[in-house]
Write an enzyme that holds these catalytic residues in place. Structure first.
Site, mmCIF file in Angstrom:
data_model
loop_
_atom_site.group_PDB
_atom_site.id
_atom_site.type_symbol
_atom_site.label_atom_id
_atom_site.label_comp_id
_atom_site.label_asym_id
_atom_site.label_seq_id
_atom_site.Cartn_x
_atom_site.Cartn_y
_atom_site.Cartn_z
ATOM 1 N N HIS A 68 94.299 -53.133 100.042
ATOM 2 C CA HIS A 68 93.018 -52.650 100.584
ATOM 3 C C HIS A 68 92.081 -53.811 100.942
ATOM 4 C CE1 HIS A 68 93.708 -48.374 99.899
ATOM 5 N NE2 HIS A 68 94.126 -48.649 98.669
ATOM 6 N N HIS A 182 97.514 -49.445 88.281
ATOM 7 C CA HIS A 182 96.307 -48.998 87.572
ATOM 8 C C HIS A 182 96.530 -48.508 86.147
ATOM 9 C CE1 HIS A 182 93.660 -48.235 91.422
ATOM 10 N NE2 HIS A 182 94.368 -49.367 91.480
#
Length: 272
Positions: A68, A182
């Site tokens: 990202h 994550h």
């Protein structure tokens, strides 16, 4: 030397967790250098200049990115002015991606820390070969010669690719740590050649979520396969997750590795 790495900062919850916990962790753990993956810090998608500056103020010395990297337009220009912000090093040369994928930072006492950011290939947007890119950077910043410590952030989906990178760098890096998925893994270890390793540092964010995003929309997508409103970060109390290592000053290799988890929902782990 004592170094720490904190995983993907997801939205406001992740930023608040670092704002609350990083200053005292840095003090109490006597951390010499801190790296934070910031690629989800702006509403879950990328980083802005303002947010990056806040993370530096909280105690980060270097920020890494991932898939990202360019979701926020101002990152494209800010990264050319801020050498403490790194994008993956394995962009093809023909792309002429802005910024750097690796850099060497000099501490106040003269010791030098190299940080390398790389994007995996499996199940990800494909860039150049991550292994050859990391090989190039390790050769340019050799541990014990140019750098007193080397940290490699492997932003990748597949645990196998991250583990392979750990062994590929073993003996040539102080720490190889995974990001992107994550969830903090329970495999913090020192590899046979002396490199500290953890498959995923975990995120800094709200764990009452689906990898940091609001759970209702995510569950609906999985359960119905129907489109939902744009996903956004969960906004409950955040947990700051990362890993701390201590290195041998003579070799730069790890002599200690410990996970860090503080705040929010997860069981707290703070190294002594």
């Amino acid at each position: 030397m004592r170094l720490a790495f904190f995983g993907d900062v997801v939205g406001k919850a992740g930023r608040k967790a670092l704002e609350e916990h990083l200053p005292y962790l840095r003090r109490d753990l006597s951390l010499d250098f801190v790296v934070v993956n910031a690629e989800n810090s702006a509403g879950g998608f990328g980083v802005t200049e303002t947010i990056a500056r806040d993370l530096f103020d909280y105690g980060a010395d270097c920020l890494t990115l991932g898939n990202h990297s360019w979701d926020q337009r101002d990152a494209l220009t800010y990264i050319t002015r801020e050498d403490r912000l790194l994008r993956p090093c394995n962009y093809p040369p023909s792309v002429e991606a802005p910024g750097k994928g690796a850099n060497l930072y000099t501490l106040a006492d003269g010791r030098r820390v190299a940080v390398i950011s790389v994007l995996g290939r499996l199940y990800m947007d494909s860039l150049d070969d991550p292994f050859q890119a990391v090989e190039r950077e390790l050769n340019a910043l050799p541990l014990g010669m140019v750098a007193d410590a080397v940290i490699v952030d492997v932003h990748a989906e597949a645990t196998s690719e991250k583990m392979a990178m750990g062994h590929f760098c073993d003996g040539r890096a102080s720490l190889v740590v995974g990001t992107h998925t994550h969830i903090p893994t329970a495999d913090a270890q020192i590899l046979p050649g002396g490199t500290a390793y953890q498959t995923d540092a975990g995120m800094c964010g709200d764990y009452d979520s689906v990898i940091g995003m609001k759970k209702d929309g995510s569950v609906k997508r999985f359960a119905t396969r129907l489109p939902t409103e744009r996903m956004g970060p969960a906004e409950g109390p955040g947990t700051a997750c990362g890993v701390m290592i201590e290195t041998d000053d003579k070799t730069g290799l790890a002599v200690r590795v410990d996970p860090i988890r503080v705040g929010g929902r997860l069981k707290e782990i703070i190294p002594e």
